[in-house]
Write a protein that holds these residues in place. Structure first.
Motif, mmCIF file in Angstrom:
data_model
loop_
_atom_site.group_PDB
_atom_site.id
_atom_site.type_symbol
_atom_site.label_atom_id
_atom_site.label_comp_id
_atom_site.label_asym_id
_atom_site.label_seq_id
_atom_site.Cartn_x
_atom_site.Cartn_y
_atom_site.Cartn_z
ATOM 1 N N MET A 58 16.729 89.255 87.854
ATOM 2 C CA MET A 58 16.944 90.578 87.283
ATOM 3 C C MET A 58 16.613 90.609 85.790
ATOM 4 S SD MET A 58 20.451 91.692 89.285
ATOM 5 C CE MET A 58 20.534 93.355 88.594
ATOM 6 N N VAL A 59 16.976 89.560 85.072
ATOM 7 C CA VAL A 59 16.682 89.526 83.627
ATOM 8 C C VAL A 59 15.174 89.429 83.396
ATOM 9 C CG1 VAL A 59 16.918 88.162 81.523
ATOM 10 C CG2 VAL A 59 18.915 88.601 82.953
ATOM 11 N N ALA A 60 14.506 88.544 84.141
ATOM 12 C CA ALA A 60 13.057 88.396 83.989
ATOM 13 C C ALA A 60 12.338 89.692 84.345
ATOM 14 C CB ALA A 60 12.547 87.248 84.863
ATOM 15 N N ALA A 61 12.762 90.318 85.441
ATOM 16 C CA ALA A 61 12.139 91.575 85.854
ATOM 17 C C ALA A 61 12.363 92.666 84.810
ATOM 18 C CB ALA A 61 12.701 92.019 87.206
ATOM 19 N N LEU A 163 7.517 93.271 91.516
ATOM 20 C CA LEU A 163 8.902 93.617 91.207
ATOM 21 C C LEU A 163 9.717 93.767 92.494
ATOM 22 C CD1 LEU A 163 11.129 94.408 89.216
ATOM 23 C CD2 LEU A 163 10.278 96.768 89.327
ATOM 24 N N ALA A 164 9.155 94.465 93.473
ATOM 25 C CA ALA A 164 9.852 94.637 94.752
ATOM 26 C C ALA A 164 10.079 93.294 95.431
ATOM 27 C CB ALA A 164 9.055 95.569 95.664
ATOM 28 N N LEU A 165 9.094 92.406 95.343
ATOM 29 C CA LEU A 165 9.229 91.077 95.934
ATOM 30 C C LEU A 165 10.357 90.299 95.264
ATOM 31 C CD1 LEU A 165 8.238 88.818 97.800
ATOM 32 C CD2 LEU A 165 6.554 88.205 96.051
ATOM 33 N N GLY A 166 10.388 90.330 93.935
ATOM 34 C CA GLY A 166 11.433 89.624 93.208
ATOM 35 C C GLY A 166 12.815 90.169 93.521
ATOM 36 N N ILE A 167 12.939 91.498 93.541
ATOM 37 C CA ILE A 167 14.229 92.113 93.847
ATOM 38 C C ILE A 167 14.634 91.800 95.286
ATOM 39 C CG2 ILE A 167 15.351 94.344 94.231
ATOM 40 C CD1 ILE A 167 13.959 95.340 91.713
ATOM 41 N N GLY A 168 13.656 91.800 96.187
ATOM 42 C CA GLY A 168 13.959 91.443 97.565
ATOM 43 C C GLY A 168 14.502 90.028 97.684
ATOM 44 N N GLY A 260 15.626 81.395 88.947
ATOM 45 C CA GLY A 260 15.273 82.774 89.257
ATOM 46 C C GLY A 260 14.421 83.401 88.178
ATOM 47 N N PHE A 261 14.782 83.156 86.917
ATOM 48 C CA PHE A 261 14.004 83.701 85.800
ATOM 49 C C PHE A 261 12.588 83.155 85.818
ATOM 50 C CE2 PHE A 261 12.315 84.006 81.579
ATOM 51 C CZ PHE A 261 12.832 85.182 81.052
ATOM 52 N N THR A 262 12.459 81.836 86.029
ATOM 53 C CA THR A 262 11.142 81.196 86.006
ATOM 54 C C THR A 262 10.251 81.714 87.120
ATOM 55 O OG1 THR A 262 12.128 79.182 85.072
ATOM 56 C CG2 THR A 262 9.936 78.988 86.056
ATOM 57 N N ILE A 263 10.797 81.809 88.324
ATOM 58 C CA ILE A 263 10.004 82.284 89.467
ATOM 59 C C ILE A 263 9.545 83.716 89.255
ATOM 60 C CG2 ILE A 263 10.148 82.912 91.911
ATOM 61 C CD1 ILE A 263 11.899 80.426 92.301
ATOM 62 N N MET A 264 10.449 84.576 88.780
ATOM 63 C CA MET A 264 10.080 85.978 88.570
ATOM 64 C C MET A 264 9.059 86.101 87.451
ATOM 65 S SD MET A 264 10.498 88.957 89.748
ATOM 66 C CE MET A 264 9.649 90.434 89.226
ATOM 67 N N MET A 265 9.187 85.307 86.392
ATOM 68 C CA MET A 265 8.216 85.331 85.299
ATOM 69 C C MET A 265 6.829 84.929 85.790
ATOM 70 S SD MET A 265 8.296 83.244 81.667
ATOM 71 C CE MET A 265 8.302 81.649 82.526
ATOM 72 N N ILE A 266 6.785 83.861 86.585
ATOM 73 C CA ILE A 266 5.497 83.389 87.125
ATOM 74 C C ILE A 266 4.861 84.454 88.011
ATOM 75 C CG2 ILE A 266 4.423 81.715 88.675
ATOM 76 C CD1 ILE A 266 6.469 79.657 87.637
ATOM 77 N N LEU A 267 5.655 85.037 88.911
ATOM 78 C CA LEU A 267 5.139 86.056 89.804
ATOM 79 C C LEU A 267 4.585 87.248 89.029
ATOM 80 C CD1 LEU A 267 7.848 86.113 92.646
ATOM 81 C CD2 LEU A 267 5.482 85.308 92.841
#
Length: 272
Positions: A58-61, A163-168, A260-267
């Motif tokens: 959520m923070v990364a997104a 974003l939808a993928l990360g939130i999912g 979680g932050f790292t994965i969302m940032m990469i995506l």
């Protein structure tokens, strides 16, 4: 596969795309709630690590998908350029703050009810707590799809999909966090699953409203993106992170957050 999805979403309206994307995020909440058919209890350290992961995503997104585009698309220089993002961010935080004070809800540990006093059962209060988390998530997806439909360079369909993928992904532990405690209280598996998945039904509603609002009031896009970011950050700091600290699993929760932050940032950077 991802390219096919993006091409399809580009061919339909922003509202339809937002609806499909937020139905996906709801579906992953339901998948998480489905764990209740296999487990009556959830190992608390694992749950705290997963909730930490949720906070990191959520923070990364909030930054990569929402705040950065909000600032980039704002006109002017210096203070003038950052003010729409600042005002939207504060507005989103205050919006969830007010909901937090008004809407009765109960956290996963069942120790403290918040909001206005009510005779509602713990079941309803727990579902409302997770529902409170999901409002800004659905709104963020909808707003980003709305911006992409307007051909705003900083808002793309690919970014909205990421974003939808990360939130999912972070909705999986949220579904578990509702359904498993209810099962542990003695509720049937079916009812626990029903309440677990229903906590995310607000996401398609918020997503559709966000996309429709941006399509109608285009100038508010920078404010709306930052509004969603502020709402999400408030939820993380006020709800998610404190929840992970209740049972002393701080290291696991912290590593989950970083993951979680790292994965969302990469995506977001690589695919958005």
């Amino acid at each position: 596969m991802l390219e096919t999805i993006i091409n399809y979403l580009e061919s339909i309206s922003a509202v339809q795309a937002a609806l499909l994307a937020t139905l996906f995020t709801w579906f992953l909440t339901a998948v998480g709630a489905g764990f209740v058919f296999f487990f009556k209890q959830m190992h608390r350290p694992l749950l705290d690590a997963m909730l930490g992961f949720t906070g990191g995503v959520m923070v990364a997104a909030s930054f990569w998908s929402l705040l950065a585009p909000s600032i980039s698309m704002s006109e002017g220089e210096g203070f003038a350029k950052v003010m729409p993002a600042a005002l939207g961010f504060v507005g989103g935080s205050l919006f969830i703050f007010l909901l937090d004070k008004i809407l009765p809800h109960l956290h996963v540990n069942f120790k403290k009810a918040e909001g206005l006093k009510t005779p509602w059962q713990k079941t309803t209060l727990l579902v409302l707590a997770i529902t409170l988390h999901n409002i800004p998530e659905g709104l963020a997806v909808g707003v980003l799809f709305g911006g992409a439909a307007l051909a705003v360079p900083e808002a793309t369909i690919a970014g909205a999909v990421v974003l939808a993928l990360g939130i999912g992904l972070q909705n999986l532990p949220e579904g578990i966090a509702v359904a498993v405690p209810l099962r542990r209280m003695g509720m049937s598996r079916r009812k626990s699953f029903f309440y677990g998945q229903s906590s995310a039904l607000v996401e398609p509603i918020a997503g559709v409203l966000g996309a429709a609002a941006i399509s109608t009031f285009t100038p508010v896009l920078p404010y709306a993106l930052a509004f969603a970011a502020g709402a999400m950050i408030f939820v993380v700091v006020e709800e998610v992170i404190p929840e992970t600290q209740q049972d002393g699993n701080t290291d696991l929760a912290t590593m989950g957050f970083i993951g979680g932050f790292t994965i969302m940032m990469i995506l977001d950077v690589a695919l958005g």
